[in-house]
Motif scaffolding. Structure first.
Motif, PDB file in Angstrom:
ATOM      1  N   MET A 116      -8.509  27.941  20.066  1.00 10.58           N
ATOM      2  CA  MET A 116      -8.097  26.909  21.015  1.00 10.58           C
ATOM      3  C   MET A 116      -6.746  27.238  21.656  1.00 10.58           C
ATOM      4  SD  MET A 116      -8.166  22.936  20.137  1.00 10.58           S
ATOM      5  CE  MET A 116      -7.974  21.693  21.391  1.00 10.58           C
ATOM      6  N   ALA A 117      -5.837  27.839  20.887  1.00 11.65           N
ATOM      7  CA  ALA A 117      -4.498  28.118  21.430  1.00 11.65           C
ATOM      8  C   ALA A 117      -4.572  29.034  22.655  1.00 11.65           C
ATOM      9  CB  ALA A 117      -3.594  28.676  20.336  1.00 11.65           C
ATOM     10  N   PRO A 118      -5.180  30.217  22.564  1.00  9.19           N
ATOM     11  CA  PRO A 118      -5.242  31.040  23.770  1.00  9.19           C
ATOM     12  C   PRO A 118      -6.127  30.443  24.869  1.00  9.19           C
ATOM     13  CG  PRO A 118      -6.429  32.110  21.953  1.00  9.19           C
ATOM     14  CD  PRO A 118      -5.717  30.924  21.381  1.00  9.19           C
ATOM     15  N   LEU A 119      -7.159  29.670  24.495  1.00  6.36           N
ATOM     16  CA  LEU A 119      -7.997  29.049  25.532  1.00  6.36           C
ATOM     17  C   LEU A 119      -7.209  28.023  26.327  1.00  6.36           C
ATOM     18  CD1 LEU A 119     -11.505  28.318  23.959  1.00  6.36           C
ATOM     19  CD2 LEU A 119     -10.840  30.142  25.526  1.00  6.36           C
ATOM     20  N   LEU A 120      -6.477  27.146  25.624  1.00  6.52           N
ATOM     21  CA  LEU A 120      -5.735  26.104  26.336  1.00  6.52           C
ATOM     22  C   LEU A 120      -4.658  26.709  27.221  1.00  6.52           C
ATOM     23  CD1 LEU A 120      -5.226  23.070  23.921  1.00  6.52           C
ATOM     24  CD2 LEU A 120      -6.880  23.386  25.735  1.00  6.52           C
ATOM     25  N   THR A 121      -3.916  27.680  26.684  1.00  9.26           N
ATOM     26  CA  THR A 121      -2.880  28.271  27.538  1.00  9.26           C
ATOM     27  C   THR A 121      -3.537  29.041  28.679  1.00  9.26           C
ATOM     28  OG1 THR A 121      -2.697  30.040  25.917  1.00  9.26           O
ATOM     29  CG2 THR A 121      -0.995  28.369  25.872  1.00  9.26           C
ATOM     30  N   GLY A 122      -4.712  29.606  28.427  1.00 13.14           N
ATOM     31  CA  GLY A 122      -5.410  30.357  29.464  1.00 13.14           C
ATOM     32  C   GLY A 122      -5.857  29.505  30.631  1.00 13.14           C
ATOM     33  N   VAL A 123      -6.167  28.237  30.390  1.00 16.17           N
ATOM     34  CA  VAL A 123      -6.651  27.391  31.482  1.00 16.17           C
ATOM     35  C   VAL A 123      -5.557  26.462  32.032  1.00 16.17           C
ATOM     36  CG1 VAL A 123      -9.047  27.443  30.680  1.00 16.17           C
ATOM     37  CG2 VAL A 123      -7.568  25.557  29.967  1.00 16.17           C
ATOM     38  N   LEU A 124      -4.317  26.621  31.562  1.00 20.08           N
ATOM     39  CA  LEU A 124      -3.233  25.744  32.043  1.00 20.08           C
ATOM     40  C   LEU A 124      -3.030  25.855  33.547  1.00 20.08           C
ATOM     41  CD1 LEU A 124      -0.144  25.667  29.649  1.00 20.08           C
ATOM     42  CD2 LEU A 124      -1.475  23.765  30.549  1.00 20.08           C
ATOM     43  N   ALA A 144      -2.694  24.148  13.311  1.00 15.35           N
ATOM     44  CA  ALA A 144      -2.175  23.987  14.675  1.00 15.35           C
ATOM     45  C   ALA A 144      -0.776  24.573  14.791  1.00 15.35           C
ATOM     46  CB  ALA A 144      -2.169  22.511  15.061  1.00 15.35           C
ATOM     47  N   VAL A 145       0.081  24.315  13.804  1.00 15.77           N
ATOM     48  CA  VAL A 145       1.443  24.860  13.851  1.00 15.77           C
ATOM     49  C   VAL A 145       1.366  26.390  13.918  1.00 15.77           C
ATOM     50  CG1 VAL A 145       3.542  25.217  12.486  1.00 15.77           C
ATOM     51  CG2 VAL A 145       2.563  22.918  12.696  1.00 15.77           C
ATOM     52  N   HIS A 146       0.519  26.960  13.095  1.00 17.01           N
ATOM     53  CA  HIS A 146       0.410  28.413  13.082  1.00 17.01           C
ATOM     54  C   HIS A 146      -0.116  28.944  14.409  1.00 17.01           C
ATOM     55  CE1 HIS A 146      -0.652  32.463  11.834  1.00 17.01           C
ATOM     56  NE2 HIS A 146       0.166  32.277  10.831  1.00 17.01           N
ATOM     57  N   ALA A 147      -1.101  28.264  14.978  1.00 18.69           N
ATOM     58  CA  ALA A 147      -1.747  28.778  16.189  1.00 18.69           C
ATOM     59  C   ALA A 147      -0.872  28.586  17.443  1.00 18.69           C
ATOM     60  CB  ALA A 147      -3.103  28.084  16.396  1.00 18.69           C
ATOM     61  N   PHE A 148      -0.121  27.485  17.508  1.00 22.92           N
ATOM     62  CA  PHE A 148       0.598  27.181  18.748  1.00 22.92           C
ATOM     63  C   PHE A 148       2.084  27.534  18.707  1.00 22.92           C
ATOM     64  CE2 PHE A 148      -3.211  24.600  19.176  1.00 22.92           C
ATOM     65  CZ  PHE A 148      -3.534  24.783  20.512  1.00 22.92           C
ATOM     66  N   ALA A 149       2.573  27.978  17.547  1.00 25.10           N
ATOM     67  CA  ALA A 149       4.002  28.291  17.425  1.00 25.10           C
ATOM     68  C   ALA A 149       4.418  29.289  18.492  1.00 25.10           C
ATOM     69  CB  ALA A 149       4.296  28.860  16.029  1.00 25.10           C
TER      70      ALA A 149
END
Ligand SMILES: *Cc1c(COP(=O)(O)O)cnc(C)c1O
Length: 456
Positions: A116-124, A144-149
């Protein structure tokens, strides 16, 4: 490939993938699902990574280029320490564990969050930055902390109930050095955290300068990453019965999705702990919520599983008005009676079983005595339910949703000693915990989150 359309379970909204992922919840209060379920990619004999990429492509469409999508999937897999990503472990005749704890925070939430982290930033794209809010009973927050840090243009706020997550889970969240993460410990329980989250998500002021979304499993983008392990497992064990330790019903619904896509997934059984609202609903037709009681399987202490709404939508033949009526009544009265045809339709899709605290601990002890294998309390709930399924020739797969090392109290109760430690859960040398303590008070939470969101 064109961009798939998403519809709300309450019938009042349509969105593309980008909008569905960045909003989380639909404006009409419903949850997004694809307008139609795509066909499953072939999974037999293929590497996990390839199945993941093909699955994600079917849900993301051209919201991301195929190179960007492949990069996102590679990034998502990079933190896993097992070459098979989601290996099967044979326990006995026709009984298997699907190990989903080889990711960076040792719970299956990593499958969803790492993607989800790279997907969300990818579609920003253009437009304002993103503020993500999440309520956690432990594992979601850590993942979430680990993925979005340290991701650019994203800030993450995690609410956890003070003193009600395991010490290992708390340290995973609070020892982060990332400046874009705020940990808030709430004097209250998980439902209080979810209440604050909902209030903040609905706050127009907070949205004025930024986009605001949630990484809880109401967000469809979180379910996608959980479909591939059902596909790879069903390819190896066609017709297998899946038993899924269940809290918000997200993981069990991901199994349902795999079957809807045409994968040879057999029956799906949601295994719940003493917080058995779902089991009572399936048995009696009355879906009612009681305060969640604490248990060893903390990540399943849920009495109003959010993804149940997606199953009801499907069981009504995708009737948004009927689904809205069920969940608006439930929100208003904390209880709703399911109509006999709806109940019958639901029972055709999944079944529900439960294991109380003593059954959970007994299962952990039994498995260890018989095989030397330690499991986490959530997995033990699944195993206990699996052992009581009717006899069948079909293989049974229990999802092992977290590593036992995360849950020391349960191991003490079952084995009389601490669980075998796991290196990657040990805080680094000199780690400092950072979190604020808050009352379960909407105004105070809003002020704190606003200050964090506005900070550089
Ligand atoms: C979140 C979680 C569950 C429950 O998953 P849902 O998708 O909420 O049903 C089960 N076990 C563990 C270890 C979890 O972290």
């Amino acid at each position: 490939m064109s961009e798939p359309a998403y519809v709300s379970t309450r019938g009042g909204d349509r969105a593309d993938f980008r909008a569905a992922a960045l909003r989380g919840l639909a404006p009409d209060g419903g949850l997004y699902v694809p307008e139609r379920w795509p066909a499953a990619p072939g999974a037999e004999g293929r590497p996990y990574r390839d199945v993941l990429i093909d699955t994600a492509a079917r849900f993301v469409g051209d919201a991301l280029s195929s190179q960007a999508l492949a990069a996102a999937c590679d990034r998502a897999m990079a933190g896993f320490d097992h070459p098979e990503i989601a290996p099967l472990r044979h326990l006995g005749p026709n009984l298997h564990l699907l190990e989903l704890f080889h990711g960076p925070t040792a719970a299956f939430k990593d499958f969803a969050m790492q993607l989800m982290a790279p997907l969300l930033t990818g579609v920003l794209g253009d437009g304002p930055d993103l503020l993500l809010l999440t309520a956690t009973s432990g594992d979601t927050g850590a993942a979430a902390v680990h993925a979005f840090a340290d991701l650019p243009r994203v800030k993450l706020v995690v609410f956890h109930p003070l003193d009600r997550v395991s010490p290992v889970q708390r340290l995973q969240m609070t020892t982060t050095r990332a400046a874009n993460v705020l940990n808030l410990a709430v004097r209250g329980d998980f439902d209080d955290c979810q209440g604050l989250l909902k209030a903040l998500l609905a706050d127009a002021g907070l949205r004025r300068d930024r986009r605001v979304s949630s990484v809880n499993s109401v967000n469809f983008a979180r379910l996608m990453g959980q479909v591939p392990y059902y596909l790879t497992t069903a390819a190896r064990l066609p017709g297998a019965r899946f038993v899924v330790p269940t809290g918000n019903f997200g993981d069990a619904f991901a199994g349902w999705i795999a079957r809807a896509m045409g994968a040879p997934v057999g029956t799906i059984t949601a295994a719940v702990n003493r917080n058995d609202a779902l089991e009572r609903a399936f048995a009696t037709g009355l879906y009612d919520r009681r305060p969640a009681a604490p248990s060893h399987s903390v990540s399943m202490d849920v009495q109003a599983p959010s993804n149940f709404e997606r199953l009801v939508f499907e069981a009504t033949g995708r009737d948004g008005a009927a689904t809205a009526s069920v969940f608006e009544t439930f929100a208003r009265d904390s209880a709703v009676r399911l109509s006999p045809p709806l109940l019958e339709a639901l029972r055709r899709e999944v079944s529900v079983g439960s294991a109380d605290e003593s059954a959970t601990v007994a299962e952990m002890a039994r498995l260890h005595a018989e095989t030397g294998i330690e499991v986490c309390p959530h997995t033990a709930v699944g195993l206990s339910v699996a052992r009581r399924l009717p006899p069948s020739d079909a293989p049974t797969v229990v999802l092992a949703t977290a590593h036992p090392a995360k849950f020391e109290t349960a191991a003490q109760a079952a084995l009389g000693r601490a669980p075998a430690p796991l290196e990657r859960l040990t805080p680094r040398e000199g780690a400092v915990e950072r979190f604020d303590i808050l009352d379960a008070d909407g105004a105070a939470a809003l002020a704190r989150v606003q200050a964090f969101a506005a900070s550089a």
